[in-house]
Design an enzyme around this catalytic site. Structure first.
Site, PDB file in Angstrom:
ATOM      1  N   GLU A 197      18.983  28.143  -2.130  1.00 19.39           N
ATOM      2  CA  GLU A 197      18.100  27.000  -2.372  1.00 19.39           C
ATOM      3  C   GLU A 197      16.634  27.436  -2.534  1.00 19.39           C
ATOM      4  OE1 GLU A 197      18.828  24.115   0.708  1.00 19.39           O
ATOM      5  OE2 GLU A 197      20.737  23.507  -0.178  1.00 19.39           O
TER       6      GLU A 197
ATOM      7  N   GLU B 161      27.653  22.976  -2.360  1.00 17.72           N
ATOM      8  CA  GLU B 161      27.592  22.226  -1.097  1.00 17.72           C
ATOM      9  C   GLU B 161      27.720  20.733  -1.356  1.00 17.72           C
ATOM     10  OE1 GLU B 161      24.332  22.966   1.529  1.00 17.72           O
ATOM     11  OE2 GLU B 161      24.554  25.160   1.455  1.00 17.72           O
TER      12      GLU B 161
END
Length: 605
Positions: free
Chosen positions: A184, A255
């Site tokens: 991320e 995710e």
């Protein structure tokens, strides 16, 4: 079960195919539709199970139940601070035995996805970084910084070499088909300017240069350099994902959050399985999604001091497999039915041409896939979150509950609807196994209230908490002496802290406590106190509930006391730059967990 009993045989075909499927190594490539394993395109459902958050004895059962639930891939982060607690000293024992974990995945016929990071966040202490990195001269985490890149390359290479030595990559006959570098990064990249852009390119090239024979991904990194695949994280990737940054890359969801992890002081916030299923089906239909990972499929337990700031001991307890590895219904069963229904369409989804058409209003639509052999599959979508609707598709009427998707593997018969739950809900029950009601089973533990003379280190200023404890403990005594004028009446002890909790003692007597929260970086403790004439011992116990796990410039974060003042008779004296005594203390884990349960009002496992 199936919504149309006329196609019952499809259901059992999908279930049995999944049950007897096994994996073997081979070439792993990809194109714009999916990962390609041994020349075959695959639609893959993945489940996150973190090896240090459960015990090795639990791993076989967890993996088996994931497989029974229609999971094809087990995903895990790699936890740097667990494996390299000191520079060059490695630990792969017990719950850290990642090779044993991956071998168990392989033994049960599943694939593996290895998210090396090595920054992982993951609500894990210090984002997975070992704290000794903080003391490396000149280091700046996660940017074009030579000291950081040196240690990041070292650890990444170490993990890759271990996997290679054990023949665990699919290219060697093992189960690992996918791996991740960084995590991320786009959420912090702008803080580093051009150096951040250079770092992304360096990280990608470094990873690819390790020649593992399987693809790499970067999650939440829309500009992931070729050949690294950019992937989506979040709850709504069917709506929010910008898509692969190349027509030659597949749509991957690394995710799909199955719940929300509660912090101390918060209640659990389960995510309805209807919502999880809706967005999985939408990602498959709208984005041509072919790899979906549930984060978490089993959350497990944050043992010891492994959780990050304010994160509870139980992690994603509302996942399909709860903290203890028990099946959670209807989540587990409903997702199992979803996986089977999608697998019925897999050939058509992977080979056919996609089209989109309206079913009457802008809130109802169909995604239709038609293969060259004449096979057809359809996903009928009702985006209206308030109203059930009836739609007509190919001259047949279908009832679509609010905010739902129906899957038609042959464009005729409904095999599954995301909002129609047939699995019965279950309830976790607890029974007493052992009672600790005998005085012989208990010991009393008393922590001394330390004074200035008792401390092992001194400084003429307030030290930063984390850099003093070096992540060896959450507890740090700050102590100083105060010479009180006999003419002073009551005084006010005023403190400001960026730790998580603080306990104040005057001459060994407790005078007050305060704690912060995840939404406030600092808090104050202001207490009216009575000092005796002459020398007084002021002892302040600073407490952390895990270290921070995210954000830019993590190495610059500060914690602990930032200011201490005493106000008496209208005068204010600042003790920030004053002779201080310090002592790191180690409280037994069981007492620590009990303390936080009551102090913060939180749950935990």
């Amino acid at each position: 079960m199936l919504r149309d009993m006329g196609c019952w045989w499809w259901w059992w075909f999908a279930v049995l195919s999944s049950a007897v499927a096994s994996v073997c190594g081979g070439e792993v490539t990809y194109d714009g539709r999916s990962l390609i394993i041994n020349g075959q395109r695959k639609i893959l459902f993945s489940g996150s199970i973190h090896y240090p958050r459960s015990t090795p004895e639990m791993w076989p059962s967890l993996i088996s139940q994931a497989k029974q639930g229609g999971i094809d891939v087990i995903e895990t982060y790699v936890f740097w601070n667990q494996h390299e607690p000191k520079p060059g000293q490695y630990d792969f024992s017990g719950r850290r035995d990642i090779v044993r974990f991956i071998r168990e995945v392989q033994a049960q016929g599943l694939y593996a996805c290895l998210r090396i990071g090595p920054f992982i966040q993951a609500e894990w202490n210090y984002g997975g970084f070992p704290f000794w990195l903080h003391d490396v001269p000149g280091i700046v985490y996660r940017t074009d910084n030579e000291p950081f890149k040196f240690y990041m390359r070292n650890f990444t290479t170490k993990i890759v070499e271990i996997m290679k030595s054990e023949n665990l990559y699919a290219s060697q006959g093992g189960p690992i088909i996918l791996q991740q570098i960084e995590n991320e990064y786009k959420t912090v990249e702008a803080n580093f300017g051009e150096a951040g852009k250079r770092y992304v390119l360096w990280a990608a090239n470094m990873a690819v240069g390790l020649e593992t024979g399987v693809p790499w991904v970067m999650c939440k990194q829309d500009d992931a350099p070729d050949p690294v695949i950019n992937s989506c994280n979040g709850r709504l990737c069917g709506e929010t994902f910008a898509g692969p940054n190349s027509p030659n890359k597949p749509a991957i969801w690394t995710e799909n959050w199955t719940s929300s992890y509660p912090l101390f002081g918060e209640d659990a916030r389960p995510r309805p399985v209807e919502d999880i299923a809706f967005h999985v089906a939408l990602f498959v239909a709208k984005m041509n999604g072919s790899f979906i990972n549930y984060y978490m499929y089993h959350g497990g337990t944050n043992f010891g001091r492994t959780a990050s700031a304010y994160v509870q001991t139980a992690y994603y307890d509302e996942a399909p497999l709860d903290e203890y590895g028990l099946i959670q219904q209807p989540t587990w069963g409903h997702l199992k039915e979803l996986h089977a229904a999608v697998k019925l369409c897999s050939e058509t989804l992977l080979q056919g041409a996609q089209s989109n058409l309206s079913l009457g209003t802008k809130l109802q639509e169909a995604y239709v896939f038609r293969g060259q052999s004449g096979k057809c599959a359809a996903f009928l979508v009702n985006n209206d979150s308030r109203t059930d609707v009836t739609v007509v598709f190919q001259n047949t009427s279908y009832e679509l509950p609010r905010k739902s998707i129906s899957i038609l593997p042959d464009c005729k018969n409904e095999a599954f609807n995301t909002a129609k739950i047939s699995t019965q809900q279950n309830t976790r029950s607890i029974q007493t196994v052992t009672k600790f009601n005998s005085t012989e089973q208990w010991e009393e533990y008393k922590e001394s209230i330390l004074n200035f003379d008792d401390t092992s280190s001194r400084a003429n200023t307030l030290l930063e908490h984390m850099n003093t404890t070096k992540d060896a403990s959450d507890y740090l005594w700050y102590t100083f002496r105060y010479n009180n004028d006999p003419s002073n009446g009551q005084s006010v002890l005023s403190t400001n802290s960026r730790a998580h909790a603080l306990h104040a003692f005057i001459n060994g007597r407790h005078t007050g406590s305060q704690h912060g929260s995840s939404s406030n970086l600092s808090f104050s403790l202001d207490n009216t106190v009575s000092f005796r004439a002459g020398i007084n011992n002021v002892s302040l116990l600073s407490v952390m509930v895990g270290l921070p796990d995210s954000g830019a410039y993590l190495e610059r974060r500060v914690a602990g006391l930032r200011r201490v003042r005493i106000q008496s008779n209208g005068s204010l004296k600042d003790f920030t730059n004053n002779p201080w005594g310090y002592q790191v203390i180690h409280i037994p884990l069981t007492l620590k967990q009990v303390f936080f349960f009551f102090f913060f009002g939180g749950g935990g496992g």
